[in-house]
Design a protein around this motif. Sequence first.
Motif, PDB file in Angstrom:
ATOM      1  N   SER A 294     -43.507  39.462  -4.977  1.00  0.00           N
ATOM      2  CA  SER A 294     -44.095  39.047  -6.248  1.00  0.00           C
ATOM      3  C   SER A 294     -43.171  38.113  -7.006  1.00  0.00           C
ATOM      4  CB  SER A 294     -44.419  40.272  -7.110  1.00  0.00           C
ATOM      5  OG  SER A 294     -45.367  41.105  -6.486  1.00  0.00           O
TER       6      SER A 294
ATOM      7  N   PRO B 240     -54.086  43.640  -0.764  1.00  0.00           N
ATOM      8  CA  PRO B 240     -54.249  43.823  -2.216  1.00  0.00           C
ATOM      9  C   PRO B 240     -53.075  43.298  -3.025  1.00  0.00           C
ATOM     10  CG  PRO B 240     -54.863  45.816  -1.032  1.00  0.00           C
ATOM     11  CD  PRO B 240     -54.209  44.916  -0.031  1.00  0.00           C
TER      12      PRO B 240
ATOM     13  N   GLU C 104     -53.398  40.400  -5.806  1.00  0.00           N
ATOM     14  CA  GLU C 104     -52.982  40.716  -7.175  1.00  0.00           C
ATOM     15  C   GLU C 104     -52.010  39.663  -7.703  1.00  0.00           C
ATOM     16  OE1 GLU C 104     -53.321  42.424 -10.666  1.00  0.00           O
ATOM     17  OE2 GLU C 104     -54.420  43.124  -8.895  1.00  0.00           O
TER      18      GLU C 104
ATOM     19  N   ARG D  91     -54.252  36.705  -8.528  1.00  0.00           N
ATOM     20  CA  ARG D  91     -55.062  36.954  -9.725  1.00  0.00           C
ATOM     21  C   ARG D  91     -54.213  36.908 -10.980  1.00  0.00           C
ATOM     22  NH1 ARG D  91     -57.902  40.801  -6.500  1.00  0.00           N
ATOM     23  NH2 ARG D  91     -56.455  42.419  -7.169  1.00  0.00           N
ATOM     24  N   SER D  92     -53.007  37.439 -10.889  1.00  0.00           N
ATOM     25  CA  SER D  92     -52.124  37.465 -12.060  1.00  0.00           C
ATOM     26  C   SER D  92     -51.789  36.063 -12.545  1.00  0.00           C
ATOM     27  CB  SER D  92     -50.827  38.222 -11.728  1.00  0.00           C
ATOM     28  OG  SER D  92     -51.091  39.571 -11.407  1.00  0.00           O
TER      29      SER D  92
ATOM     30  N   THR E 216     -59.877  43.167 -10.676  1.00  0.00           N
ATOM     31  CA  THR E 216     -58.776  43.138 -11.636  1.00  0.00           C
ATOM     32  C   THR E 216     -58.754  44.511 -12.295  1.00  0.00           C
ATOM     33  OG1 THR E 216     -59.036  40.775 -12.043  1.00  0.00           O
ATOM     34  CG2 THR E 216     -57.867  42.045 -13.717  1.00  0.00           C
TER      35      THR E 216
ATOM     36  N   GLU F  75     -58.872  53.085  -8.116  1.00  0.00           N
ATOM     37  CA  GLU F  75     -58.332  51.901  -7.448  1.00  0.00           C
ATOM     38  C   GLU F  75     -58.467  52.013  -5.938  1.00  0.00           C
ATOM     39  OE1 GLU F  75     -54.540  48.993  -8.052  1.00  0.00           O
ATOM     40  OE2 GLU F  75     -54.081  51.125  -7.819  1.00  0.00           O
TER      41      GLU F  75
ATOM     42  N   HIS G  67     -63.757  43.303 -13.341  1.00  0.00           N
ATOM     43  CA  HIS G  67     -62.657  43.790 -14.159  1.00  0.00           C
ATOM     44  C   HIS G  67     -62.941  45.245 -14.523  1.00  0.00           C
ATOM     45  CE1 HIS G  67     -60.052  43.013 -18.026  1.00  0.00           C
ATOM     46  NE2 HIS G  67     -59.657  44.073 -17.347  1.00  0.00           N
TER      47      HIS G  67
END
Length: 424
Positions: free
Chosen positions: A254, A282, A286, A289-290, A299, A321, A332
């Motif tokens: 990340s 995932p 993520e 998406r972030s 989200t 989740e 969302h």
Amino acid sequence: MLFTGEAKRSNLHMRRKTRQIHVGDVAVGGDAPIAVQSMTTTYTRDIESTVAQIYRLEEVGCEIVRVAVPEMEDALALGEIKKRIHIPLVADIHYNPELALEAVRQGVDKVRINPGNLLNGRKSLEQIVAAVKERGIAMRIGVNSGSIDALDQRAKMQRIQVRLREDGVLEKTDPAEARRKEREQLAERMVSKALEYISWCEELDFHEIAVSLKSSTVLTAVEAYRRFSQRSDYPIHLGITEAGTLVTGAVKSSVGLGLLLAEGIGDTLRVSLSAEPEEEIPVAFEILRSLELRNRGVTFVSCPSCGRVEIDVISVANEVEKRLAKVQTPIHVAVMGCVVNGPGESRDADVGLAGGKGKGVIFRKGQVIRTVPEDQFLDAVLKEVASLLPAREASLVYPEGGIKDVAGMHRTRDEGMNIPILKS
């Protein structure tokens, strides 16, 4: 491929201009969405196990899959695997060029090679280029820090030194500047090698190339990718190699990939984890998406829990989740148990739960739908989510007969807090 609600390019990010190539039916580079990849952990010759794992990857949204081809038996299995899967197949080749040539004959969509470790070097690369060019398939040139004497370099890299003086004082030296220079030198060697290998391909009029410059050291990889992006317009595959287990690998990936993506660098990526490969997908989505670079999948927002929380929000959030892992439609979802932020976050979501002692409010697109008892949290949230999804995904989230399991029954207060939104 673009998915519903997914833009080609975020207005918030100016991606680096790259030429576009194709891996099967997936476009990489140019205006195409940043593609998410993974790699199987099975023995490729075990066709049944490999195909089964690829199916699991497909279910969670993997868009390109790579398999290891260490021996000819693995190469000969590629054709059957290719026939049975639905996403592009990449053959990962080291040392023996005959494996790459057989992979091409078997019909893979791309070969990944490191020209620096091929037997017979440039001669072998030229054979592979001729084969992929004839079949019209792509090639990834991978240059890992470990492949150009980085292990020796890392051993020499200066570390923080601590010693105890005679007067009892700890003395610390941190040769940060020296380490920075060594890191830059390593990154430059990686980039120079990649550009050299590209020039060999260009001399053969071959340009269906993607490039990766991976390192297990985040800052080394970031430096190498930045330098390459300034000097070439070939599409880039991002990765922090050997990143680690689920937590450490997700954090390192990340940080490293996020830095590069925020600068507009990167056309495809893999989050490398010491975990089942379907757990990589995932995390990758993520990250995207972030940064508002992809809008595919759930989200998910949940509060971290504190002394104000009156439900077992951790249990509920984890279960929701997990059950939404295969959803690829942009949606969302919020699971909140906080009197301060819960109602607001839940209203902002497509589907939200704001929980209080013994009961919770279900929101749908900002509107209160109903109040449900604590033992129905899971059923109520998933039912509302399913109502917003295509039929196939809805059936995965909320099967016929509903959700019988209970989550979130392990934390209560003697007296409830005054939460106006939860008054019935």
